[in-house]
Design a protein around this motif. Structure first.
Motif, PDB file in Angstrom:
ATOM      1  N   VAL A 148       0.877  -1.250   0.124  1.00 34.38           N
ATOM      2  CA  VAL A 148       0.215   0.054   0.123  1.00 34.38           C
ATOM      3  C   VAL A 148       0.835   1.155  -0.038  1.00 34.38           C
ATOM      4  O   VAL A 148       0.507   2.294  -0.616  1.00 34.38           O
ATOM      5  CB  VAL A 148      -0.926  -0.209   1.248  1.00 34.38           C
ATOM      6  N   GLY A 149       1.857   1.153   0.585  1.00 28.59           N
ATOM      7  CA  GLY A 149       2.853   2.317   0.695  1.00 28.59           C
ATOM      8  C   GLY A 149       3.963   2.323  -0.487  1.00 28.59           C
ATOM      9  O   GLY A 149       4.904   2.933  -0.598  1.00 28.59           O
ATOM     10  N   GLU A 150       3.476   1.522  -1.518  1.00 30.64           N
ATOM     11  CA  GLU A 150       4.312   1.652  -2.948  1.00 30.64           C
ATOM     12  C   GLU A 150       5.641   0.813  -2.640  1.00 30.64           C
ATOM     13  O   GLU A 150       6.553   1.455  -3.247  1.00 30.64           O
ATOM     14  CB  GLU A 150       4.395   2.921  -3.290  1.00 30.64           C
ATOM     15  N   GLY A 151       5.711  -0.114  -1.787  1.00 29.63           N
ATOM     16  CA  GLY A 151       6.662  -0.828  -1.774  1.00 29.63           C
ATOM     17  C   GLY A 151       7.119  -1.971  -2.841  1.00 29.63           C
ATOM     18  O   GLY A 151       6.122  -2.204  -3.528  1.00 29.63           O
ATOM     19  N   GLN A 152       8.003  -2.547  -2.865  1.00 32.97           N
ATOM     20  CA  GLN A 152       8.397  -3.449  -4.093  1.00 32.97           C
ATOM     21  C   GLN A 152       7.497  -4.620  -3.619  1.00 32.97           C
ATOM     22  O   GLN A 152       7.242  -5.211  -2.784  1.00 32.97           O
ATOM     23  CB  GLN A 152       9.881  -3.911  -4.019  1.00 32.97           C
ATOM     24  N   ILE A 153       7.050  -5.295  -4.661  1.00 31.52           N
ATOM     25  CA  ILE A 153       6.372  -6.630  -4.996  1.00 31.52           C
ATOM     26  C   ILE A 153       6.993  -7.366  -5.953  1.00 31.52           C
ATOM     27  O   ILE A 153       7.453  -7.019  -6.984  1.00 31.52           O
ATOM     28  CB  ILE A 153       4.741  -6.214  -5.107  1.00 31.52           C
ATOM     29  N   SER A 154       7.272  -8.709  -5.528  1.00 30.38           N
ATOM     30  CA  SER A 154       7.828  -9.951  -6.447  1.00 30.38           C
ATOM     31  C   SER A 154       6.745 -10.221  -7.431  1.00 30.38           C
ATOM     32  O   SER A 154       5.586 -10.019  -7.274  1.00 30.38           O
ATOM     33  CB  SER A 154       8.119 -11.108  -5.360  1.00 30.38           C
ATOM     34  N   ASP A 155       7.433 -10.828  -8.508  1.00 32.48           N
ATOM     35  CA  ASP A 155       6.418 -11.358  -9.409  1.00 32.48           C
ATOM     36  C   ASP A 155       5.215 -12.262  -8.988  1.00 32.48           C
ATOM     37  O   ASP A 155       4.200 -12.343  -9.429  1.00 32.48           O
ATOM     38  CB  ASP A 155       7.417 -11.868 -10.554  1.00 32.48           C
ATOM     39  N   PRO A 156       5.580 -13.401  -8.026  1.00 32.77           N
ATOM     40  CA  PRO A 156       4.835 -14.233  -7.780  1.00 32.77           C
ATOM     41  C   PRO A 156       3.563 -13.529  -6.849  1.00 32.77           C
ATOM     42  O   PRO A 156       2.469 -14.161  -7.126  1.00 32.77           O
ATOM     43  CB  PRO A 156       5.610 -15.199  -7.006  1.00 32.77           C
ATOM     44  N   ASN A 157       3.962 -12.696  -6.083  1.00 29.06           N
ATOM     45  CA  ASN A 157       2.904 -12.009  -5.272  1.00 29.06           C
ATOM     46  C   ASN A 157       2.042 -11.208  -6.160  1.00 29.06           C
ATOM     47  O   ASN A 157       0.821 -11.142  -6.105  1.00 29.06           O
ATOM     48  CB  ASN A 157       3.703 -11.089  -4.317  1.00 29.06           C
ATOM     49  N   TYR A 158       2.782 -10.586  -7.189  1.00 32.54           N
ATOM     50  CA  TYR A 158       1.758  -9.895  -8.010  1.00 32.54           C
ATOM     51  C   TYR A 158       0.839 -10.739  -8.836  1.00 32.54           C
ATOM     52  O   TYR A 158      -0.252 -10.060  -9.143  1.00 32.54           O
ATOM     53  CB  TYR A 158       2.787  -8.832  -9.075  1.00 32.54           C
ATOM     54  N   GLU A 159       1.543 -11.804  -9.256  1.00 40.49           N
ATOM     55  CA  GLU A 159       0.446 -12.812 -10.068  1.00 40.49           C
ATOM     56  C   GLU A 159      -0.507 -13.091  -9.272  1.00 40.49           C
ATOM     57  O   GLU A 159      -1.708 -13.394  -9.684  1.00 40.49           O
ATOM     58  CB  GLU A 159       1.061 -13.825 -10.636  1.00 40.49           C
ATOM     59  N   ARG A 160      -0.411 -13.492  -7.922  1.00 41.29           N
ATOM     60  CA  ARG A 160      -1.357 -13.602  -7.021  1.00 41.29           C
ATOM     61  C   ARG A 160      -2.564 -12.720  -6.793  1.00 41.29           C
ATOM     62  O   ARG A 160      -3.527 -12.929  -6.762  1.00 41.29           O
ATOM     63  CB  ARG A 160      -0.723 -14.069  -5.500  1.00 41.29           C
ATOM     64  N   LEU A 161      -2.082 -11.461  -6.776  1.00 39.59           N
ATOM     65  CA  LEU A 161      -3.034 -10.408  -6.669  1.00 39.59           C
ATOM     66  C   LEU A 161      -3.990 -10.349  -7.999  1.00 39.59           C
ATOM     67  O   LEU A 161      -5.076 -10.270  -7.551  1.00 39.59           O
ATOM     68  CB  LEU A 161      -2.080  -8.991  -6.256  1.00 39.59           C
ATOM     69  N   LEU A 162      -3.435 -10.665  -9.088  1.00 36.37           N
ATOM     70  CA  LEU A 162      -4.003 -10.601 -10.188  1.00 36.37           C
ATOM     71  C   LEU A 162      -5.075 -11.751 -10.337  1.00 36.37           C
ATOM     72  O   LEU A 162      -6.013 -11.424 -10.767  1.00 36.37           O
ATOM     73  CB  LEU A 162      -3.083 -10.507 -11.455  1.00 36.37           C
ATOM     74  N   ALA A 163      -4.796 -12.770  -9.913  1.00 42.89           N
ATOM     75  CA  ALA A 163      -5.635 -13.898  -9.645  1.00 42.89           C
ATOM     76  C   ALA A 163      -6.661 -13.549  -8.843  1.00 42.89           C
ATOM     77  O   ALA A 163      -7.938 -14.033  -9.210  1.00 42.89           O
ATOM     78  CB  ALA A 163      -4.924 -15.199  -9.386  1.00 42.89           C
ATOM     79  N   LEU A 164      -6.515 -13.103  -7.597  1.00 43.26           N
ATOM     80  CA  LEU A 164      -7.444 -12.716  -6.804  1.00 43.26           C
ATOM     81  C   LEU A 164      -8.471 -11.641  -7.336  1.00 43.26           C
ATOM     82  O   LEU A 164      -9.664 -11.507  -7.240  1.00 43.26           O
ATOM     83  CB  LEU A 164      -6.893 -12.016  -5.370  1.00 43.26           C
TER      84      LEU A 164
END
Length: 219
Positions: free
Chosen positions: A113-129
């Motif tokens: 939320v504070g615009e920190g870094q996000i890994s590719d697997p975590n980003y893909e998880r958010l997209l799936a959700l």
């Protein structure tokens, strides 16, 4: 830097209406070799051609093995903070629940939320959700809310299904359908209750007043 042997490149540029630094700059940026351009100009571009420089490199892109036209539309890119906000809103969950189904800590959610870094697997998880949220919104206009924890026929809630390491899309789709039907049923029940307690119109109030004020005649 390519050499202008026998003025061939210069002639090619003249044939399409461009010379000098502009023409050479386009040549350098085209991805094709000077030799390829020279051969192409000799074979395909007569000096009397009305072709534009854009047409020339359109043709080059079709024939040159080293030139590749980019036709794929880039995928939409979402900020992690926006994905977090959207998922929380549609599912009706808090940070603790979101951390659970995303497979991360609460602090990680706050970092996103504070615009920190996000890994590719975590980003893909958010997209799936997020896709689950879109599937729900296609059925029901409103958050999942309490239905998120309603147990299905298999004994698992939608929250349980979303918390699995590998999402079972078939089971999630089935659960969404069941919950959507429940949501519609609950909405209809609320509407019926609200209709029963709807305020009387002025006409109804006047008729009720007359009914109670004037006793019915004895039969």
């Amino acid at each position: 830097m390519c050499s202008l042997r026998n003025g061939t490149v210069f002639a090619a540029l003249v044939g399409v209406g461009l010379t000098g630094g502009v023409g050479l700059a386009l040549l350098v940026g085209s991805g094709g070799s000077s030799g390829y351009l020279i051969d192409y100009a000799r074979r395909e571009i007569p000096t009397t051609s009305e072709a534009t420089w854009g047409t020339l490199f359109t043709d080059l892109g079709k024939t040159s093995p080293s030139a590749k036209a980019v036709t794929d539309t880039p995928a939409a890119v979402f900020q992690a903070a926006d994905l977090v906000a959207e998922i929380k809103s549609v599912l009706g969950i808090n940070v603790t629940d979101l951390a659970g189904i995303a497979g991360v800590s609460r602090q990680t959610i706050y970092d996103w939320v504070g615009e920190g870094q996000i890994s590719d697997p975590n980003y893909e998880r958010l997209l799936a959700l997020r896709q689950v949220c879109l599937d729900w919104q296609a059925r029901v206009k409103g958050p999942v809310g309490r239905l998120l924890r309603a147990k299905g026929a298999h004994g698992r809630s939608l929250l349980d299904l979303l918390g699995q390491e590998s999402l079972d899309h078939a089971a999630i789709e089935q659960q969404l359908g069941v919950l959507a039907a429940k949501a519609v049923e609950q909405a209809e029940q609320r509407q019926a209750r609200n209709a029963g307690f709807a305020p009387l119109t002025e006409k109804d109030q006047y008729e009720n007043l007359l009914t109670h004020a004037i006793p019915a005649a004895d039969s």
